[in-house]
Design a protein around this motif. Structure first.
Motif, PDB file in Angstrom:
ATOM      1  N   ASN A  37      48.189  42.076  48.983  1.00 52.01           N
ATOM      2  CA  ASN A  37      49.656  42.162  49.030  1.00 52.01           C
ATOM      3  C   ASN A  37      50.260  42.183  47.621  1.00 52.01           C
ATOM      4  O   ASN A  37      51.224  42.898  47.360  1.00 52.01           O
ATOM      5  N   MET A  38      49.675  41.421  46.706  1.00 52.43           N
ATOM      6  CA  MET A  38      50.163  41.411  45.322  1.00 52.43           C
ATOM      7  C   MET A  38      49.858  42.755  44.660  1.00 52.43           C
ATOM      8  O   MET A  38      50.706  43.309  43.957  1.00 52.43           O
ATOM      9  N   LEU A  39      48.668  43.290  44.878  1.00 54.69           N
ATOM     10  CA  LEU A  39      48.304  44.580  44.307  1.00 54.69           C
ATOM     11  C   LEU A  39      49.233  45.669  44.831  1.00 54.69           C
ATOM     12  O   LEU A  39      49.702  46.508  44.056  1.00 54.69           O
ATOM     13  N   THR A  40      49.526  45.633  46.103  1.00 49.32           N
ATOM     14  CA  THR A  40      50.445  46.612  46.687  1.00 49.32           C
ATOM     15  C   THR A  40      51.800  46.546  45.999  1.00 49.32           C
ATOM     16  O   THR A  40      52.374  47.576  45.625  1.00 49.32           O
ATOM     17  N   ARG A  41      52.329  45.338  45.803  1.00 50.77           N
ATOM     18  CA  ARG A  41      53.639  45.177  45.138  1.00 50.77           C
ATOM     19  C   ARG A  41      53.597  45.679  43.701  1.00 50.77           C
ATOM     20  O   ARG A  41      54.512  46.349  43.234  1.00 50.77           O
ATOM     21  N   MET A  81      40.274  53.962  36.463  1.00 50.03           N
ATOM     22  CA  MET A  81      40.410  53.575  37.867  1.00 50.03           C
ATOM     23  C   MET A  81      41.662  54.210  38.464  1.00 50.03           C
ATOM     24  O   MET A  81      42.687  54.305  37.790  1.00 50.03           O
ATOM     25  N   THR A  82      41.556  54.613  39.724  1.00 49.34           N
ATOM     26  CA  THR A  82      42.703  55.207  40.402  1.00 49.34           C
ATOM     27  C   THR A  82      42.889  54.676  41.816  1.00 49.34           C
ATOM     28  O   THR A  82      43.964  54.831  42.379  1.00 49.34           O
ATOM     29  N   ARG A  83      41.875  54.064  42.380  1.00 47.73           N
ATOM     30  CA  ARG A  83      41.918  53.708  43.798  1.00 47.73           C
ATOM     31  C   ARG A  83      42.173  52.231  44.004  1.00 47.73           C
ATOM     32  O   ARG A  83      41.709  51.375  43.249  1.00 47.73           O
ATOM     33  N   PHE A  84      42.923  51.951  45.073  1.00 47.98           N
ATOM     34  CA  PHE A  84      43.318  50.592  45.436  1.00 47.98           C
ATOM     35  C   PHE A  84      42.110  49.660  45.440  1.00 47.98           C
ATOM     36  O   PHE A  84      42.142  48.588  44.829  1.00 47.98           O
ATOM     37  N   ASP A  85      41.043  50.047  46.145  1.00 48.93           N
ATOM     38  CA  ASP A  85      39.868  49.184  46.258  1.00 48.93           C
ATOM     39  C   ASP A  85      39.221  48.905  44.908  1.00 48.93           C
ATOM     40  O   ASP A  85      38.711  47.810  44.677  1.00 48.93           O
ATOM     41  N   ASP A  86      39.248  49.896  44.007  1.00 47.23           N
ATOM     42  CA  ASP A  86      38.679  49.688  42.671  1.00 47.23           C
ATOM     43  C   ASP A  86      39.504  48.691  41.868  1.00 47.23           C
ATOM     44  O   ASP A  86      38.949  47.817  41.200  1.00 47.23           O
ATOM     45  N   PHE A  87      40.845  48.826  41.937  1.00 49.11           N
ATOM     46  CA  PHE A  87      41.707  47.860  41.250  1.00 49.11           C
ATOM     47  C   PHE A  87      41.476  46.461  41.812  1.00 49.11           C
ATOM     48  O   PHE A  87      41.349  45.496  41.056  1.00 49.11           O
ATOM     49  N   GLN A  88      41.409  46.359  43.134  1.00 45.24           N
ATOM     50  CA  GLN A  88      41.243  45.056  43.762  1.00 45.24           C
ATOM     51  C   GLN A  88      39.911  44.424  43.366  1.00 45.24           C
ATOM     52  O   GLN A  88      39.853  43.239  43.029  1.00 45.24           O
ATOM     53  N   ALA A  89      38.841  45.209  43.373  1.00 41.96           N
ATOM     54  CA  ALA A  89      37.529  44.675  43.004  1.00 41.96           C
ATOM     55  C   ALA A  89      37.498  44.265  41.534  1.00 41.96           C
ATOM     56  O   ALA A  89      36.939  43.218  41.185  1.00 41.96           O
ATOM     57  N   SER A  90      38.105  45.043  40.672  1.00 40.69           N
ATOM     58  CA  SER A  90      38.113  44.743  39.246  1.00 40.69           C
ATOM     59  C   SER A  90      38.907  43.481  38.932  1.00 40.69           C
ATOM     60  O   SER A  90      38.489  42.663  38.111  1.00 40.69           O
ATOM     61  N   LEU A  91      40.046  43.341  39.590  1.00 45.23           N
ATOM     62  CA  LEU A  91      40.981  42.272  39.240  1.00 45.23           C
ATOM     63  C   LEU A  91      40.840  41.010  40.092  1.00 45.23           C
ATOM     64  O   LEU A  91      41.293  39.944  39.692  1.00 45.23           O
ATOM     65  N   GLY A  92      40.275  41.134  41.292  1.00 46.93           N
ATOM     66  CA  GLY A  92      40.227  39.988  42.194  1.00 46.93           C
ATOM     67  C   GLY A  92      41.613  39.578  42.659  1.00 46.93           C
ATOM     68  O   GLY A  92      41.878  38.412  42.940  1.00 46.93           O
ATOM     69  N   ILE A  93      42.509  40.533  42.751  1.00 52.22           N
ATOM     70  CA  ILE A  93      43.908  40.305  43.110  1.00 52.22           C
ATOM     71  C   ILE A  93      44.079  40.407  44.628  1.00 52.22           C
ATOM     72  O   ILE A  93      43.384  41.198  45.277  1.00 52.22           O
ATOM     73  N   ALA A  94      44.981  39.624  45.181  1.00 44.07           N
ATOM     74  CA  ALA A  94      45.268  39.688  46.620  1.00 44.07           C
ATOM     75  C   ALA A  94      45.856  41.065  46.957  1.00 44.07           C
ATOM     76  O   ALA A  94      46.646  41.609  46.178  1.00 44.07           O
TER      77      ALA A  94
END
Length: 175
Positions: free
Chosen positions: A51-55, A36-49
Motif C-alpha cells: 500500500n505504501m509503494l502504491t502511494r 527497475m520498472t516493475r512493482f514487484d521488483d521495487f517491493q522486493a528491493s525495498l521491503g516496502i508494504a
C-alpha cells in the motif's frame, strides 16, 4: 497529523521536497535509476508494504518523475519508467551517494561511481556549467531570484549578512 505542503512556497528546494522529500520516494527513484520498472521488483528491493509503494509510485507519477506504462493486457500490468524530469534527478542521487559515502559509510562504500572508460572511481563534484569551476562556499553564494517572495528575500538576505560577517571576521583574524 497532517503533512505540510510546500507547493505554495517560492523556494525550489521546498518545491522539490514536495515531490521527492519522503524517503521511500528517493529510494524508488534510486532503484528506477538502476533499471527497475516493475512493482514487484521495487517491493522486493525495498521491503516496502504494497500500500505504501502504491502511494509513493502514484505520487512520483503525479509529480511527473515516473510514467506508468502498461506492459500486459491480461492481466493488466504496468511498469514505472523514468521521465526526463525523473532522469534529471540523477545528479541529486549521485550527490547523496557521495555525501553518504563520505560521512556515513563506516563499513566502507556500498556504492561507487565508476568511469566506465577508465575503470577509475569518480569523486563527483558540482561545477558551474558555464565556467567548469567547482562550486564552493568561498566563491558561490545563494541569492534570491527574480520570482522570490518576501520570505525568500528575507531568508537569503539574512544568510548574505551572516556570510559577509564571517568573511570580515576571517580576514581580520588572518591579518
Amino acid at each position: 497529523m497532517q503533512r505540510t505542503s510546500f507547493d505554495d512556497m517560492r523556494c525550489p528546494i521546498a518545491r522539490s521536497l514536495e515531490r521527492v522529500g519522503e524517503w521511500w520516494s528517493i529510494l524508488i527513484l534510486r532503484d528506477a535509476m538502476l533499471g527497475m520498472t516493475r512493482f514487484d521488483d521495487f517491493q522486493a528491493s525495498l521491503g516496502i508494504a504494497p500500500n505504501m509503494l502504491t502511494r509513493r509510485l502514484r505520487a512520483l507519477t503525479d509529480a511527473g518523475l515516473l510514467e506508468r506504462v502498461r506492459y500486459s493486457e491480461k492481466p493488466p500490468r504496468y511498469e514505472y519508467v523514468l521521465t526526463p524530469r525523473g532522469r534529471d534527478f540523477r545528479p541529486v542521487l549521485v550527490a547523496l551517494m557521495a555525501w553518504g559515502n563520505r560521512h556515513f559509510a563506516v563499513e566502507g562504500q556500498a556504492m561507487q561511481l565508476i568511469d566506465e572508460l577508465t575503470g577509475d572511481i569518480v569523486e563527483p563534484v558540482m561545477v558551474d556549467a558555464k565556467t567548469g569551476e567547482p562550486i564552493d562556499r568561498a566563491r558561490h553564494a545563494m541569492h534570491a531570484g527574480p520570482a522570490a517572495d518576501e520570505r525568500t528575500h528575507a531568508r537569503v538576505e539574512a544568510y548574505l549578512q551572516r556570510r559577509a560577517q564571517q568573511h570580515a571576521a576571517s580576514k581580520t583574524s588572518s591579518q
